[in-house]
Enzyme design. Sequence first.
Site, PDB file in Angstrom:
ATOM      1  CE  LYS A 178      24.712  18.353  25.892  1.00 62.70           C
ATOM      2  NZ  LYS A 178      24.342  19.385  24.896  1.00 62.70           N
ATOM      3  CG  ASP A 220      23.273  17.162  20.698  1.00 58.56           C
ATOM      4  OD1 ASP A 220      22.618  17.980  21.389  1.00 58.56           O
ATOM      5  OD2 ASP A 220      24.455  16.891  20.932  1.00 58.56           O
ATOM      6  CD  GLN A 262      33.362  17.708  21.317  1.00 60.13           C
ATOM      7  OE1 GLN A 262      34.076  18.687  21.511  1.00 60.13           O
ATOM      8  NE2 GLN A 262      32.160  17.593  21.836  1.00 60.13           N
ATOM      9  CB  THR A 277      35.145  20.117  24.492  1.00 58.02           C
ATOM     10  OG1 THR A 277      33.779  19.990  24.085  1.00 58.02           O
ATOM     11  CG2 THR A 277      35.212  20.068  25.998  1.00 58.02           C
ATOM     12  N   GLY A 279      27.448  12.400  23.580  1.00 56.38           N
ATOM     13  CA  GLY A 279      26.473  12.523  22.499  1.00 56.38           C
ATOM     14  C   GLY A 279      26.646  11.424  21.482  1.00 56.38           C
ATOM     15  NE  ARG A 280      29.061  14.408  17.568  1.00 60.05           N
ATOM     16  CZ  ARG A 280      29.871  15.368  17.162  1.00 60.05           C
ATOM     17  NH1 ARG A 280      29.988  15.615  15.859  1.00 60.05           N
ATOM     18  NH2 ARG A 280      30.550  16.094  18.034  1.00 60.05           N
ATOM     19  CG  ASP A 331      24.210  22.425  26.618  1.00 58.42           C
ATOM     20  OD1 ASP A 331      24.708  23.480  27.033  1.00 58.42           O
ATOM     21  OD2 ASP A 331      24.761  21.689  25.774  1.00 58.42           O
ATOM     22  CG  LEU A 332      18.496  26.171  26.349  1.00 59.17           C
ATOM     23  CD1 LEU A 332      17.193  26.904  26.632  1.00 59.17           C
ATOM     24  CD2 LEU A 332      18.435  25.508  24.976  1.00 59.17           C
ATOM     25  CE  LYS A 333      27.430  24.711  24.949  1.00 59.31           C
ATOM     26  NZ  LYS A 333      26.504  23.681  24.451  1.00 59.31           N
ATOM     27  CG  LEU A 334      20.592  31.324  28.832  1.00 60.08           C
ATOM     28  CD1 LEU A 334      19.631  32.101  29.731  1.00 60.08           C
ATOM     29  CD2 LEU A 334      19.946  31.072  27.501  1.00 60.08           C
ATOM     30  CG  HIS A 335      27.550  34.883  25.883  1.00 61.05           C
ATOM     31  ND1 HIS A 335      28.680  34.553  25.170  1.00 61.05           N
ATOM     32  CD2 HIS A 335      27.838  36.042  26.518  1.00 61.05           C
ATOM     33  CE1 HIS A 335      29.610  35.476  25.368  1.00 61.05           C
ATOM     34  NE2 HIS A 335      29.113  36.388  26.176  1.00 61.05           N
ATOM     35  CG  ASP A 336      21.564  38.733  25.308  1.00 62.90           C
ATOM     36  OD1 ASP A 336      21.891  39.938  25.350  1.00 62.90           O
ATOM     37  OD2 ASP A 336      20.806  38.265  24.442  1.00 62.90           O
TER      38      ASP A 336
HETATM   39  O1  C5P Z   1      28.404  14.231  20.202  1.00 65.41           O
HETATM   40  P1  C5P Z   1      29.302  14.758  21.298  1.00 65.41           P
HETATM   41  O2  C5P Z   1      29.649  13.708  22.343  1.00 65.41           O
HETATM   42  O3  C5P Z   1      30.509  15.480  20.755  1.00 65.41           O
HETATM   43  O4  C5P Z   1      28.374  15.827  22.046  1.00 65.41           O
HETATM   44  C1  C5P Z   1      28.854  16.678  23.045  1.00 65.41           C
HETATM   45  C2  C5P Z   1      27.722  17.552  23.522  1.00 65.41           C
HETATM   46  O5  C5P Z   1      28.217  18.416  24.543  1.00 65.41           O
HETATM   47  C3  C5P Z   1      27.102  18.445  22.456  1.00 65.41           C
HETATM   48  O6  C5P Z   1      25.703  18.506  22.735  1.00 65.41           O
HETATM   49  C4  C5P Z   1      27.734  19.797  22.658  1.00 65.41           C
HETATM   50  O7  C5P Z   1      26.869  20.864  22.347  1.00 65.41           O
HETATM   51  C5  C5P Z   1      28.022  19.784  24.164  1.00 65.41           C
HETATM   52  N1  C5P Z   1      29.147  20.620  24.636  1.00 65.41           N
HETATM   53  C6  C5P Z   1      30.450  20.442  24.211  1.00 65.41           C
HETATM   54  N2  C5P Z   1      31.472  21.235  24.704  1.00 65.41           N
HETATM   55  C7  C5P Z   1      31.203  22.173  25.605  1.00 65.41           C
HETATM   56  C8  C5P Z   1      29.885  22.368  26.045  1.00 65.41           C
HETATM   57  C9  C5P Z   1      28.876  21.557  25.540  1.00 65.41           C
HETATM   58  O8  C5P Z   1      30.712  19.551  23.408  1.00 65.41           O
HETATM   59  N3  C5P Z   1      32.191  22.899  26.139  1.00 65.41           N
END
Ligand code: C5P
Length: 233
Positions: free
Chosen positions: A32, A10, A190, A119, A210-211, A59-64
């Site tokens: 990702k 990210d 989260q 999440t 991610g982080r 991970d573009l999470k399409l919703h349309d």
């Molecule tokens: O930094 P962190 O570990 O919280 O990153 C989690 C990644 O997973 C982010 O890129 C976030 O967009 C993605 N994600 C999420 N929960 C979901 C789907 C995707 O946290 N249900």
Amino acid sequence: MAKDVIIACDFSSKEQTLAFLDRFTGRKPFVKIGMELYYAEGPEIVREIKKRGHRIFLDLKLHDIPNTVRKTMQVLSRLDVDMTNVHAAGTVDMMRAAVEGLTREDGTRPLLIAVTQLTSTSEERMQRELLIGASIEATIAKYAENAKEAGLDGVVCSPLEAQLVKTACGAEFMTVTPGIRFADASKDDQVRITTPARAREIGSDYIVVGRPVTAADNPVAAYERCCKEFLNE
Ligand code: C5P
């Protein structure tokens, strides 16, 4: 089924992302690419990271509406990513359209998964703000069943819900789980989270981190700690 750790890159620029990936010598993590990086750099960043030998979850999470999702997936299918996704809230029809659009002329396609509930969403907020009266578990099980009915390969969910999804949809239905934190770290925004080790025990197929990796003082060591805990390496 393959198990792996996926790093959520990210970042908002190509330079930052490539400098981050350059730190990983010898090993090519599954990466990702989410909205932030894709909207900043476009399809070229996907090609560049693919060229470097990484597998990619776009991970573009399409919703349309179904027609728009079908046509967008047709475009994305040319990018040769390994995994991509939609929101299950878009309904079974929309998810079917996504499968159709993503499937290439030779019948192959990247893995396609559906986001159940983010999440970062708590049951309390889902009920109060989204007016979904069911429990979060019932909602996730139903969204996963819808994704399976539409022909998808699995879902994105919290690791805490991986077993629930396997019970509803079978062991072969994939669970990709963000919401991962080390036992000694901050939760950030989260909510429904757990550790890499616990995610393995519960039955996640892929964890998305991610982080805890990207913001670590030593990202390579943090990534290796994830692999050690999750893959038992
Ligand atoms: O930094 P962190 O570990 O919280 O990153 C989690 C990644 O997973 C982010 O890129 C976030 O967009 C993605 N994600 C999420 N929960 C979901 C789907 C995707 O946290 N249900």
